[in-house]
Design an enzyme around this catalytic site. Structure first.
Site, PDB file in Angstrom:
ATOM      1  N   HIS A  96       0.708  -5.593   2.590  1.00 30.27           N
ATOM      2  CA  HIS A  96       1.506  -4.845   3.565  1.00 30.27           C
ATOM      3  C   HIS A  96       2.967  -5.313   3.566  1.00 30.27           C
ATOM      4  O   HIS A  96       3.277  -6.414   3.091  1.00 30.27           O
ATOM      5  CB  HIS A  96       0.917  -5.037   4.956  1.00 30.27           C
ATOM      6  CG  HIS A  96      -0.537  -4.700   5.035  1.00 30.27           C
ATOM      7  ND1 HIS A  96      -0.991  -3.436   5.333  1.00 30.27           N
ATOM      8  CD2 HIS A  96      -1.653  -5.463   4.842  1.00 30.27           C
ATOM      9  CE1 HIS A  96      -2.324  -3.428   5.325  1.00 30.27           C
ATOM     10  NE2 HIS A  96      -2.737  -4.644   5.024  1.00 30.27           N
ATOM     11  N   GLU A 110      -1.910  -7.048   7.641  1.00 29.76           N
ATOM     12  CA  GLU A 110      -0.559  -6.883   8.193  1.00 29.76           C
ATOM     13  C   GLU A 110      -0.391  -7.648   9.512  1.00 29.76           C
ATOM     14  O   GLU A 110      -1.368  -7.958  10.202  1.00 29.76           O
ATOM     15  CB  GLU A 110      -0.286  -5.383   8.404  1.00 29.76           C
ATOM     16  CG  GLU A 110       1.066  -5.038   9.002  1.00 29.76           C
ATOM     17  CD  GLU A 110       2.254  -5.444   8.124  1.00 29.76           C
ATOM     18  OE1 GLU A 110       2.478  -6.662   7.948  1.00 29.76           O
ATOM     19  OE2 GLU A 110       2.967  -4.543   7.649  1.00 29.76           O
ATOM     20  N   HIS A 169       0.836  -1.208   0.000  1.00 27.26           N
ATOM     21  CA  HIS A 169       0.000   0.000   0.000  1.00 27.26           C
ATOM     22  C   HIS A 169       0.871   1.258   0.000  1.00 27.26           C
ATOM     23  O   HIS A 169       2.024   1.253   0.437  1.00 27.26           O
ATOM     24  CB  HIS A 169      -0.908   0.011   1.231  1.00 27.26           C
ATOM     25  CG  HIS A 169      -0.150   0.056   2.527  1.00 27.26           C
ATOM     26  ND1 HIS A 169       0.365   1.227   3.058  1.00 27.26           N
ATOM     27  CD2 HIS A 169       0.210  -0.927   3.377  1.00 27.26           C
ATOM     28  CE1 HIS A 169       0.992   0.968   4.181  1.00 27.26           C
ATOM     29  NE2 HIS A 169       0.924  -0.336   4.404  1.00 27.26           N
TER      30      HIS A 169
END
Length: 198
Positions: free
Chosen positions: A156, A91, A10
């Site tokens: 992530h 994550e 991201h």
């Protein structure tokens, strides 16, 4: 034959810029992060045109990954919301440490931070829901075995580190410290066990 994956972290958030442990906190992209996502979408559009085959699109369900995916898809001139999410791509949880910087933890919890430094891959921070990278790799491994077609994945930094370990067979302490940039695209060839930036 196993599928090809293109994996993107991201875009930047304010917590990334402040070097805060973000983990599973739902933090939005900042202006830099939105531009990183847009540029990754342009670059990925060119790559997928060259690939010449249909790709599945999947993201972690957190806001920063979904926003990244939607900005990328818009830059690729595809319907922004036409993708799915998978909880296994969330994550790693830093537990009670989420929201803190390592500099702050060095003052408040120096012994635990030293323990983390001595074995980062297997270290579990304090907190009921906290995970190690090893624990994270179990759910990422489960996701990997479920991938059946060429896939674009927005996820992530921690998840991508586990891919280097699971696919590239990188030593765990090396994998735990690999820098994962937000303006790059990772290609994973599951057949050849090759993983690298494009």
């Amino acid at each position: 034959m196993s599928p090809i994956l293109y994996v993107i972290r991201h875009g930047q958030t304010d917590w990334n810029a402040e070097r805060r442990l973000q983990g599973q906190k739902d933090i939005d992209l900042n202006a830099i992060g939105r531009e990183q996502a847009r540029q990754n979408g342009i670059d990925l559009g060119e790559i997928l045109t060259f690939e010449g085959q249909p790709f599945d699109f999947v993201a972690s369900p957190l806001r920063r990954t979904r926003e990244t995916m939607e900005i990328m898809r818009e830059a690729m001139e595809r319907p922004p919301k036409d993708y799915r999410t998978d909880e296994r791509l969330v994550e790693v949880s830093f537990g009670a440490w989420e929201g803190f910087t390592l500099k702050e933890l060095k003052i408040s919890e120096p012994e635990r931070l030293a323990e983390r430094k001595a074995g980062k891959w297997d270290f579990i921070p304090p907190g009921e829901d906290a995970e190690s990278y090893e624990i994270l790799s179990w759910r990422v491994g489960s996701w990997l075995t479920s991938v059946e077609r060429p896939t674009v994945c927005v996820t992530h930094g921690g998840v991508i580190r586990t891919l280097f370990r699971l696919v590239g067979d990188i030593a765990k302490e090396e994998a735990a410290d690999i820098p994962i940039h937000q303006d790059q695209i990772l290609k994973v060839d599951l057949d050849m066990k090759i993983i690298g930036w494009v």
